[in-house]
Write a protein that holds these residues in place. Structure first.
Motif, PDB file in Angstrom:
ATOM      1  N   VAL A 139     -22.656 -93.047 -80.560  1.00 11.04           N
ATOM      2  CA  VAL A 139     -22.543 -92.216 -81.463  1.00 11.04           C
ATOM      3  C   VAL A 139     -22.118 -92.171 -82.804  1.00 11.04           C
ATOM      4  CG1 VAL A 139     -21.366 -89.599 -81.884  1.00 11.04           C
ATOM      5  CG2 VAL A 139     -21.906 -90.144 -79.498  1.00 11.04           C
ATOM      6  N   THR A 140     -22.782 -92.322 -83.290  1.00  9.24           N
ATOM      7  CA  THR A 140     -22.478 -92.345 -84.946  1.00  9.24           C
ATOM      8  C   THR A 140     -22.413 -91.338 -86.156  1.00  9.24           C
ATOM      9  OG1 THR A 140     -25.079 -92.742 -85.307  1.00  9.24           O
ATOM     10  CG2 THR A 140     -23.313 -94.501 -84.327  1.00  9.24           C
ATOM     11  N   LEU A 141     -22.231 -91.994 -87.278  1.00 10.09           N
ATOM     12  CA  LEU A 141     -22.009 -90.705 -88.656  1.00 10.09           C
ATOM     13  C   LEU A 141     -23.469 -90.957 -89.302  1.00 10.09           C
ATOM     14  CD1 LEU A 141     -20.546 -88.406 -90.121  1.00 10.09           C
ATOM     15  CD2 LEU A 141     -19.443 -90.578 -91.630  1.00 10.09           C
ATOM     16  N   ARG A 142     -23.696 -89.665 -89.267  1.00 15.35           N
ATOM     17  CA  ARG A 142     -24.619 -89.300 -90.750  1.00 15.35           C
ATOM     18  C   ARG A 142     -24.436 -88.258 -91.641  1.00 15.35           C
ATOM     19  NH1 ARG A 142     -28.293 -85.283 -91.201  1.00 15.35           N
ATOM     20  NH2 ARG A 142     -30.613 -86.454 -92.155  1.00 15.35           N
ATOM     21  N   VAL A 143     -23.992 -89.173 -92.935  1.00 13.99           N
ATOM     22  CA  VAL A 143     -24.455 -88.684 -93.961  1.00 13.99           C
ATOM     23  C   VAL A 143     -25.412 -88.655 -95.160  1.00 13.99           C
ATOM     24  CG1 VAL A 143     -23.084 -89.052 -96.404  1.00 13.99           C
ATOM     25  CG2 VAL A 143     -22.467 -89.873 -93.970  1.00 13.99           C
ATOM     26  N   ALA A 144     -25.537 -86.900 -95.205  1.00 17.41           N
ATOM     27  CA  ALA A 144     -26.742 -86.533 -96.236  1.00 17.41           C
ATOM     28  C   ALA A 144     -26.597 -85.533 -97.341  1.00 17.41           C
ATOM     29  CB  ALA A 144     -28.233 -85.863 -94.721  1.00 17.41           C
ATOM     30  N   SER A 145     -28.049 -85.898 -97.956  1.00 18.67           N
ATOM     31  CA  SER A 145     -27.343 -84.319 -99.035  1.00 18.67           C
ATOM     32  C   SER A 145     -27.575 -83.902 -98.305  1.00 18.67           C
ATOM     33  CB  SER A 145     -28.123 -85.219-100.314  1.00 18.67           C
ATOM     34  OG  SER A 145     -29.614 -85.360 -99.395  1.00 18.67           O
ATOM     35  N   ILE A 146     -27.548 -82.330 -99.715  1.00 16.70           N
ATOM     36  CA  ILE A 146     -27.622 -80.963 -98.715  1.00 16.70           C
ATOM     37  C   ILE A 146     -29.040 -80.425 -99.944  1.00 16.70           C
ATOM     38  CG2 ILE A 146     -26.649 -78.664 -98.707  1.00 16.70           C
ATOM     39  CD1 ILE A 146     -24.315 -80.074 -98.427  1.00 16.70           C
ATOM     40  N   GLU A 147     -29.892 -80.154 -98.812  1.00 15.24           N
ATOM     41  CA  GLU A 147     -31.055 -79.584-100.274  1.00 15.24           C
ATOM     42  C   GLU A 147     -30.079 -77.870-100.114  1.00 15.24           C
ATOM     43  OE1 GLU A 147     -33.967 -80.458-100.140  1.00 15.24           O
ATOM     44  OE2 GLU A 147     -33.248 -82.647 -99.426  1.00 15.24           O
ATOM     45  N   LYS A 148     -31.308 -77.900-101.416  1.00 17.42           N
ATOM     46  CA  LYS A 148     -31.252 -76.420-101.998  1.00 17.42           C
ATOM     47  C   LYS A 148     -31.639 -75.362-101.152  1.00 17.42           C
ATOM     48  CE  LYS A 148     -30.838 -78.003-106.637  1.00 17.42           C
ATOM     49  NZ  LYS A 148     -31.015 -77.599-108.616  1.00 17.42           N
TER      50      LYS A 148
END
Length: 271
Positions: free
Chosen positions: A102-111
């Motif tokens: 299990v790993t972390l996922r960092v993503a931008s937040i869509e409007k």
């Protein structure tokens, strides 16, 4: 008209020429009037032409302008994280305490996401004036979304987002999906070598805001006294109570009485 007369002048007498002139005058008694034809359309501006004045039904500029604070759709603090920045932070992220694979996922937040308005509203009301980075932190297993949350606290280390690259301390918030509000995870974590670390047990949209250094708490101190021996002792504040010397006097009296009895007995034996 007189051009015709010149033609006839070769063969006609004066009386004949006059007759021709009179005939021409009778055929064309007047020249066309140069007055304006009353039937000609007027060149004045047509009263039925639409007015060029601003349409009164058009909303005024003041009516179409919205307050950035009251409108959560307005990105007044520029908290958006670019996809490139999110990908960079994701590659450098380190998490300890997660289950295997299990790993972390960092993503931008869509409007267009349902969380975006809640983020904008919280930033505009609670973090106004601060530099903020908003990112979605989630878990994946074998590149598939992992819905379970950690059973306990895990340690997350992230690189500083571009939005808050000058921050020395960072305040951490996460979105509580149940309460539908942001909760504070850490009041201030220090940035070291371009990275910061915090602990959490839940992964949702996160906010990272620039923060002030925490104030140091004063350390309690004790009062010391010097003794005649040169040693330092701590004053406990206790003092001898009245009557503490009474037991000593009693023991002294008993000891004296015992000595007296011993002396008397010794005399008797010697006698």
């Amino acid at each position: 008209m007189f051009d015709d007369v010149a033609i006839y002048n070769v063969a006609l007498s004066d009386s004949e020429i006059q007759a021709v002139i009179d005939k021409k005058i009778s055929e064309d008694p007047t020249e066309p009037s140069t007055d304006e034809d009353p039937t000609e359309p007027s060149t004045d501006e047509d009263s039925t032409e639409p007015s060029t004045d601003e349409d009164s039904t058009k909303p005024s500029e003041s009516e179409t302008t919205t307050d950035k604070i009251d409108n959560p759709d307005v990105d007044s603090n520029n908290f958006d994280v670019t996809n490139a920045d999110a990908e960079k932070v994701n590659k450098e992220a380190v998490v300890t305490g997660l289950p295997e694979n299990v790993t972390l996922r960092v993503a931008s937040i869509e409007k267009s996401s349902t969380d975006y308005n809640a983020i904008a509203e919280f930033v505009n009301k609670e973090l106004k004036g601060k530099k903020v980075a908003a990112a979605d932190l989630s878990l994946v297993k074998d590149n598939v979304a992992y819905a379970e949350q950690p059973s306990g606290k895990v340690k997350v280390t992230l690189s500083v987002f571009e939005n808050i690259k000058d921050a020395k301390w960072i305040q951490v918030y996460r979105y509580d999906n149940t309460a539908k509000k942001f909760v504070e995870v850490d009041k201030a974590v220090e940035v070291k070598d371009g990275k910061f670390t915090f602990e959490t047990d839940h992964f949702t949209p996160y906010l990272f805001a620039s923060a002030d250094a925490p104030k140091e708490e004063p350390i309690p101190t004790t009062t010391a006294q010097s003794t005649t021996t040169g040693k330092t002792v701590t004053d406990t504040g206790s003092k001898p109570k009245t009557g503490d010397s009474a037991p000593i006097a009693v023991f002294a009296g008993l000891a004296a009485a015992g000595l007296a009895v011993f002396a008397v007995n010794k005399k008797r034996k010697n006698a």
